[in-house]
Scaffold this motif. Structure first.
Motif, mmCIF file in Angstrom:
data_model
loop_
_atom_site.group_PDB
_atom_site.id
_atom_site.type_symbol
_atom_site.label_atom_id
_atom_site.label_comp_id
_atom_site.label_asym_id
_atom_site.label_seq_id
_atom_site.Cartn_x
_atom_site.Cartn_y
_atom_site.Cartn_z
ATOM 1 N N UNK A 232 0.827 -1.204 0.000
ATOM 2 C CA UNK A 232 0.000 0.000 0.000
ATOM 3 C C UNK A 232 0.863 1.256 0.000
ATOM 4 N N UNK A 395 -0.561 -6.396 -6.855
ATOM 5 C CA UNK A 395 -0.481 -6.470 -5.401
ATOM 6 C C UNK A 395 -0.475 -5.093 -4.770
ATOM 7 N N UNK A 397 -1.339 -1.387 -4.001
ATOM 8 C CA UNK A 397 -2.478 -0.472 -4.066
ATOM 9 C C UNK A 397 -1.950 0.948 -3.916
ATOM 10 N N UNK A 399 -2.974 4.810 -3.597
ATOM 11 C CA UNK A 399 -4.080 5.729 -3.348
ATOM 12 C C UNK A 399 -3.564 7.163 -3.421
ATOM 13 N N UNK B 59 -10.555 1.013 9.020
ATOM 14 C CA UNK B 59 -9.311 1.066 8.249
ATOM 15 C C UNK B 59 -9.079 -0.247 7.494
ATOM 16 N N UNK B 63 -9.365 -0.736 3.321
ATOM 17 C CA UNK B 63 -8.234 -1.209 2.543
ATOM 18 C C UNK B 63 -8.576 -2.477 1.763
ATOM 19 N N UNK B 66 -10.692 -1.436 -1.158
ATOM 20 C CA UNK B 66 -9.916 -0.762 -2.205
ATOM 21 C C UNK B 66 -9.087 -1.776 -2.991
ATOM 22 N N UNK B 67 -8.600 -2.788 -2.286
ATOM 23 C CA UNK B 67 -7.766 -3.787 -2.959
ATOM 24 C C UNK B 67 -8.570 -4.633 -3.945
#
Lengths: 627, 221
Positions: A232, A395, A397, A399, B59, B63, B66-67
């Motif tokens: 992430x 894999x 992400x 943002x 949270x 996540x 979003x993934x």
């Protein structure tokens, strides 16, 4: 024995993309920079690499020369023309993207060529015989990078991630995307430069924690604060100045030479020569404490002299302009400098020692410079292109956020914020407005971007008129204006009158964009060279759709095939086969026709599947009732 | 386990035309299904509406979603799925921002509870007096004076303190409303709305302090 294999240099090959259909897509990351541009791809070994020219040089000078008889030179070849043909050579075109004439004149002191206002408000550049928009000039640079990548990868490109400064506004982003279209590139994503750098850095170093990316390039400054975790990358806040960079440091040296030599009205050739010297002096001053250099246009070998001290004190104010922006970004994210894991420097201008010193002082730590600041953005973009193309398992992400607030002009020139800066994207926000006169049937909508309180001090993105509001008393109409920002950071605006439910179709005319006609013309010109590109893209889109339809039908057969008798099964399979055959051909139209036919031929099957599910649901309920 | 946020159930899958049980993706053909635009923003993350939602779950689920839904994962899909991914993540981000912001969250809960704002905040004398005091303190700061930054820092601490108090008061009223009254009384909702207005005021005040601080800092070079 292994030895035999190793004779074929284990070095990183960039030709992995030639194997059969369904294999890796040929995609690249492109850093379209103010002074230099780069293209990068992922090697067979999974490492991002910049693609060099035949001489092994990766960076392409972002310079375009328009010669007699429509000859266009790009890159090093164009830069060589800059001294002899300054008026027909365009450098730093990125500074013109999405801008109007007045804008550019106000910001830039010396411009070696003529400028005029284009139809859509965007500037046009008069370079020798050519009259071109910044979009076309950028497209020339992109075409060169595209050609270079296609030669290295062994076939036409199937997509590109193009980086833009995080602080680019909507008009500048749109212009960049338009340039890619004109160059015949399919844009997989516009990626913010500091985010791209963080991606390359984080993946390379396996870093986790909060990082500030300080990116001072040739013409733009960006600062982004990112949270890096395994799988992430989240942008917390971003800021910048899209008209501040190394060019401005060069300009200070140019001004100083002008003062010293008493040249007050320099000709374009002198300016170009002086700029070239200034750039070299600046680069040398990163190592040396003083530089002596030949003065431009001096036949007698006169020299100038600049000390690091003089340079530092001269450009201190310019570099200082980045510091309050850094502070603002930390504040927006609610983060203290001590909470950072590191500060990563990106962009060639971060080689200037004073930049490093001021950044170190502000953040209270030595910045990290362990990746090549010139290449890191392109490398990150290549990573992202690989993931978007589905070559690498998805894999990571990523943002990102909006760099600048988006708003609307209201009564009294006030800017009413609709989407605040640093909002995670994609995002949509709506606001309601009303009429202020009885019987008012139209409303002017002015879309602006920026942080100032007065709309006139913000950047004007678009103006349009919502028409056909039913006549009502003042204040009775409810006009809902919706701003949608997509994953590229691009804005779409729509408006709708709520009491009547009438949705108005509106065309947004960008204040500094290209008109549709201009785009169409450019595309037509590009088509002459790239008609095959265009047809290939249409075919690809149709094929993606056909593949989906076939996969869906296949799945439905596996699940509910027992609903069909042999004859019906044959019919469905026949329709699928007919569609599959069109995907082996060349025509997008043939595929789309077949998709429609297949839909009609298999409708009875869909109906039966729904009926069965409904029956099952009802049976289920009865069982429940009994229990 | 990943949450399964509300989506439209009544329709057939847009891709394979078959029935679609619960889940983000069609169980038959794996196509992304459209979100339920009418669903509330808490349900999106598998949460019950509350002023004090579990931040860790929020949270984690944000996540996880979003993934699965981010447009980056749909770049190679057809136009319908790309649009649906945009719609989903737009809603996710909207909901995320509402739920993580104490003012927006309170405003949204009031909306869910059917509270109709009168538009203008009621001006109670006690608050008016506070506003006047805050204004005066602000006007006394000269951003160009050498002591501007410490002075502004003090004012910011005060305003932030007020915001904290107001937030905990709102939390208190919501807890009370949930445990004692079904549905919550208009009085309780009115009290919350009043506190939300105050928070908004203190936020704007902080923004103004920020602007002064920026100017003071720029001078500091």
């Amino acid at each position: 024995m292994d030895v035999l294999l190793e004779i074929a240099e284990p070095g990183q090959s960039l030709l992995p993309h030639q194997t059969g259909p369904g294999s890796r897509k040929r995609v690249v990351g492109i850093d379209l920079g103010t002074t230099f541009s780069l293209v990068a791809a992922i090697s067979l070994e999974g490492k991002p690499l910049c693609i060099p020219d035949d001489d092994g040089v990766c960076a392409v000078p972002s310079v375009v020369h328009y010669g007699a008889g429509q000859t266009v030179r790009v890159g090093q070849a164009a830069r060589e023309m800059a001294l002899s043909h300054p008026e027909s050579t365009i450098a730093s075109v990125k500074r013109y993207m999405g801008r109007g004439v007045e804008d550019i004149r106000a910001r830039m002191a010396t411009i070696p060529h003529g400028l005029e206002a284009g139809e859509g408000g965007m500037v046009r550049i008069l370079a020798g015989e050519a009259n071109v928009s910044p979009v076309e000039v950028s497209a020339e640079i992109l075409k060169l990078l595209k050609k270079r990548a296609e030669e290295a990868l062994g076939g036409s490109l199937q997509g590109a991630v193009i980086t833009v400064p995080a602080y680019f506004d909507d008009a500048q982003r749109q212009a960049t995307k338009d340039a890619a279209r004109v160059a015949g590139l399919e844009v997989l994503r516009l990626l913010n430069e500091p985010t791209a750098a963080a991606l390359a850095y984080g993946l390379d170093k396996g870093s986790e924690g909060l990082y500030a990316i300080y990116d001072l390039g040739g013409g733009t400054f960006d600062i982004s604060l990112l949270k890096l975790e395994k799988e992430l990358f989240q942008v917390m806040a971003t800021g910048g100045d899209s008209a501040l960079g190394g060019d401005d440091l060069d300009q200070w040296i140019v001004q100083r030479i002008m003062t010293e030599t008493g040249v007050s009205d320099p000709d374009p050739g002198w300016i170009q020569a002086c700029r070239k010297i200034a750039r070299e002096v600046k680069e040398e001053l990163s190592e040396a404490n003083a530089v002596t250099f030949p003065l431009p246009g001096s036949a007698t070998g006169q020299t100038g002299h600049i000390t690091r001290e003089a340079f530092d004190s001269g450009v201190r104010d310019l570099i200082w302009r980045t510091i309050p922006i850094c502070r603002r970004v930390l504040k927006d994210a609610g983060v203290a400098p001590e909470a950072l894991q590191g500060v990563v420097l990106v962009g060639g201008s971060t080689r200037v020692p004073l930049v490093r010193q001021m950044v170190a002082e502000f953040f209270g730590r030595e910045p990290l410079v362990d990746l090549d600041p010139d290449q890191v953005v392109a490398l990150g973009a290549a990573h992202q292109a690989e993931a978007l193309a589905g070559n690498a398992p998805a894999e990571m992400l990523l943002l990102d956020v909006t760099p600048l607030s988006l708003g609307i002009e209201t009564m009294g020139d006030l800017m009413e914020r609709i989407v605040p800066r640093n909002a995670p994207i994609p995002t949509a926000r709506a606001q309601e407005f009303t009429t202020f006169k009885d019987g008012q049937t139209a409303m002017a909508i002015h879309v602006v971007q920026g942080e100032r309180e007065l709309a006139s001090q913000c950047r004007s993105l678009a103006r349009f008129e919502l028409r056909g509001i039913p006549p009502m008393t003042a204040g009775a109409a409810r006009i809902r204006v919706t701003y949608q920002v997509d994953a590229d950071g691009l804005l779409t605006v729509s408006a709708r009158e709520e009491t009547t439910g009438v949705e108005q179709s509106i065309t947004v005319k960008p204040s500094y964009g290209l008109t549709d006609d201009e785009i169409a013309n450019m595309l037509q010109e590009a088509m002459q060279h790239g008609e095959a590109d265009m047809l290939a893209r249409l075919f690809n889109e149709a094929k993606v759709e056909a593949d989906r339809v076939l996969a869906a039908a296949g799945a439905a057969l596996r699940e509910d095939g027992d609903l069909l008798n042999d004859e019906e099964l044959k019919q469905v399979k026949g329709a699928m086969l007919a569609l599959w055959e069109t995907t082996q051909g060349q025509s997008a139209d043939a595929i789309n026709d077949r998709i429609q036919k297949m839909d009609a031929q298999t409708r009875f099957f869909a109906q039966r599947r729904m009926d069965r599910s409904l029956k099952q649901a009802m049976t289920g309920r009865k069982v429940d009732d009994f229990e | 386990m990943n949450p399964t946020p509300p989506r439209i159930h009544s329709q057939a899958c847009w891709s394979c035309r078959g029935p679609t049980p619960a889940g983000l993706f069609c169980t038959t053909c794996n196509a992304l299904l459209p979100p339920d635009m009418g669903a509330n923003r808490f349900a999106l993350f598998g949460l019950e509406p509350s002023y004090e939602p579990d931040a860790a779950i929020l949270e984690k689920n944000h996540r996880a979603l979003q993934k699965q839904l981010h447009p980056d994962f749909f770049a190679q899909r057809g136009p319908t799925e790309r649009r649906l991914s945009l719609e989903w993540t737009t809603r996710l981000n909207e909901a995320w921002q509402t739920l993580t912001d104490p003012v927006a969250r309170a405003g949204y809960l009031l909306e869910l509870l059917g509270w109709k704002s009168t538009g203008r905040p009621a001006l109670d004398p006690e608050f008016l007096e506070e506003v006047m005091t805050l204004r005066e303190a602000l006007e006394e700061v000269d951003p160009l004076a050498p002591d501007a930054l410490p002075k502004l820092a003090t004012l910011k601490t005060t305003a932030r303190g007020r915001l904290k108090v107001e937030e905990s008061q709102i939390a208190h009223w919501f807890r009370r409303a949930h445990s004692h009254e079904h549905p919550p009384s208009t009085d309780a909702l009115g009290e919350i709305a009043r506190l939300v207005d105050r928070m908004r005021y203190h936020r704007r005040y902080l923004e103004e302090l920020d602007r002064l601080e920026d100017r003071a800092f720029d001078q500091d070079a």
